[in-house]
Design an enzyme around this catalytic site. Sequence first.
Site, mmCIF file in Angstrom:
data_model
loop_
_atom_site.group_PDB
_atom_site.id
_atom_site.type_symbol
_atom_site.label_atom_id
_atom_site.label_comp_id
_atom_site.label_asym_id
_atom_site.label_seq_id
_atom_site.Cartn_x
_atom_site.Cartn_y
_atom_site.Cartn_z
ATOM 1 C CG ASP A 58 -1.640 -0.968 1.788
ATOM 2 O OD1 ASP A 58 -2.301 -1.486 0.529
ATOM 3 O OD2 ASP A 58 -2.185 -1.619 2.355
ATOM 4 C CD GLU A 230 -9.157 -1.928 -0.760
ATOM 5 O OE1 GLU A 230 -10.142 -2.183 -0.229
ATOM 6 O OE2 GLU A 230 -8.264 -2.882 -1.383
#
Length: 560
Positions: A58, A230
């Site tokens: 991420d 997301e």
Amino acid sequence: MLILVPLLAATVAQAQDTRAAPAVYFDWFEYSGRDTAFETALPAGHYRNPILAGFHADPSIVRANGKFYLVNSSFTFYPGIPVFESTDLVHWKQIGNVIDRPTQLDFDGLGVSSGIFAPTIEYHDGMFYVVTTATDSGGNFIATARDPAGPWSDPHWLPTIGGIDPSLFFDDDGKVYLVNNDEPAGPARYEGHRAIWMQQIDLAGFTPVGQRKVLIDGGVEPAKNPIWIEGPHVYKRDGWYYLSDAEGGTGPQHSQVVLRSRDVWGPYIPYAGNPILTQRELPDDRPLPITNAGHADLVEGPDGSWWAVFLASRNYQKRHYNTGRETYLLPVQWRDGWPEILPAGQTIPYVAKAPAWMQGDASQAPSTGNFVDRDTFDGPALAAGWLRVRVPKQAWATLGERPGMLALHPLPEDLDTLRNPAFLGRRQQHLRFTATTEMTRPPEGVAAGLAAFQSEAYWYFLGVRSLAGGRVTVFLEARDGGGASKTLASQELDAQATLQLQIDGDEGNYAFAVDTGDGHGWQRLAENVDGTVLSTDRAGGFVGTLLGPFARDERANRSK
């Protein structure tokens, strides 16, 4: 066999067990990697992917003061949220952590894949901001720092903002917006149905203000029931607001999509060429596969070029990856006002052309490539790459007791604890690697050695216990999901005052060896051990494997 212990002896033993167990000392730790994908020679002006090998999930990036800064998810590992610095997007050095004080967060009771999800980093008017989610441990918060190396503030909590993956967008008019993933406004229509929300935020008081509005419900093609929209980021370029998100879940169907609008509040229109990054359509049997690509963040370079950092994984046996989700870099091409990271059907390259402003060669070790990395524990503090599982409540790892040695003070917690075991781990960065250490014989009542740790439910422990007469028991313990740990191998050996342990991995095949210093050299305790136990695909969750020293106080019943 039932053993009856006299009451007095048991009482004395219990009294002795209240004292701290003596330390085990590690003289050095060496990690070497030898992946086929990294054997290709680099042409001049090129770099290697991934730019951060081993689990660095991420990624988020910002350019500030002539440099680039990058952060990753850290889940329940400590110190948390590593901060990396680079001048050229290729060579990265960890300069600090956002979570580096035990008072900031507490992850006790959580599995390793809870905790810190998807931090994003921004810079505005001399201040760095990291906004993230402490999953199951407080929710969304913002931390700030004038210097990205730290110190960072304690969390400024955002109790009215639900969901995960928050990011900040600073608009030209001075307004600031928080964008994140959350449940849809109405009932979810299917599993994985999520929405992207936005709300203005006053950073003077870290207070959301005004309406909170859905920017995307479901994904770029709602009729197809897209899942897990997301990781949102908003950018502004040439009068357009671009909203880029991950879609498809952080597995083989992962992708990156983009939408744009003339107004920050939308409506946002999807790009007809979506997804702008994915590997999901490629054949499973392709050589040296890179999978799971998505969760990208974009940044503009000093020359006006744009670049994307994103996560992806390197698989073996089609679906397994012990190295977790890693950080990659690719250029962004703008076509008719839309950003593209990788055309459909193309594989992510292991070698790519570097940014034009990169100086010198692209020797990126120990961030990526094949290398040998040896820690002799000679510094004033532990190297930045060492991680603990959850936040320590006491200082059980020190460097000052014996100069040039790591002192590990055993704790009763085993590797299956939901608290903090006396385990220091560094990331497994290669499919093929060797990890070796030299340590003193453990004191009586202590087991110590090397662990390969994927989570509290999936791990191996190559351990040593001292016996009388200068002998030791060397053993291999394992936990493979539910149930108690098992001893897979055990052997009594003569040993000197110091001995060496080694874990060798070759994709899904691991071996464990010891050199007791008795003149016989390396002796294999176990080989052809199932390494897929340490695969994220098998263990579940979002992390990769850690390797390093572990010490366990066995003088009383183990604490779970």
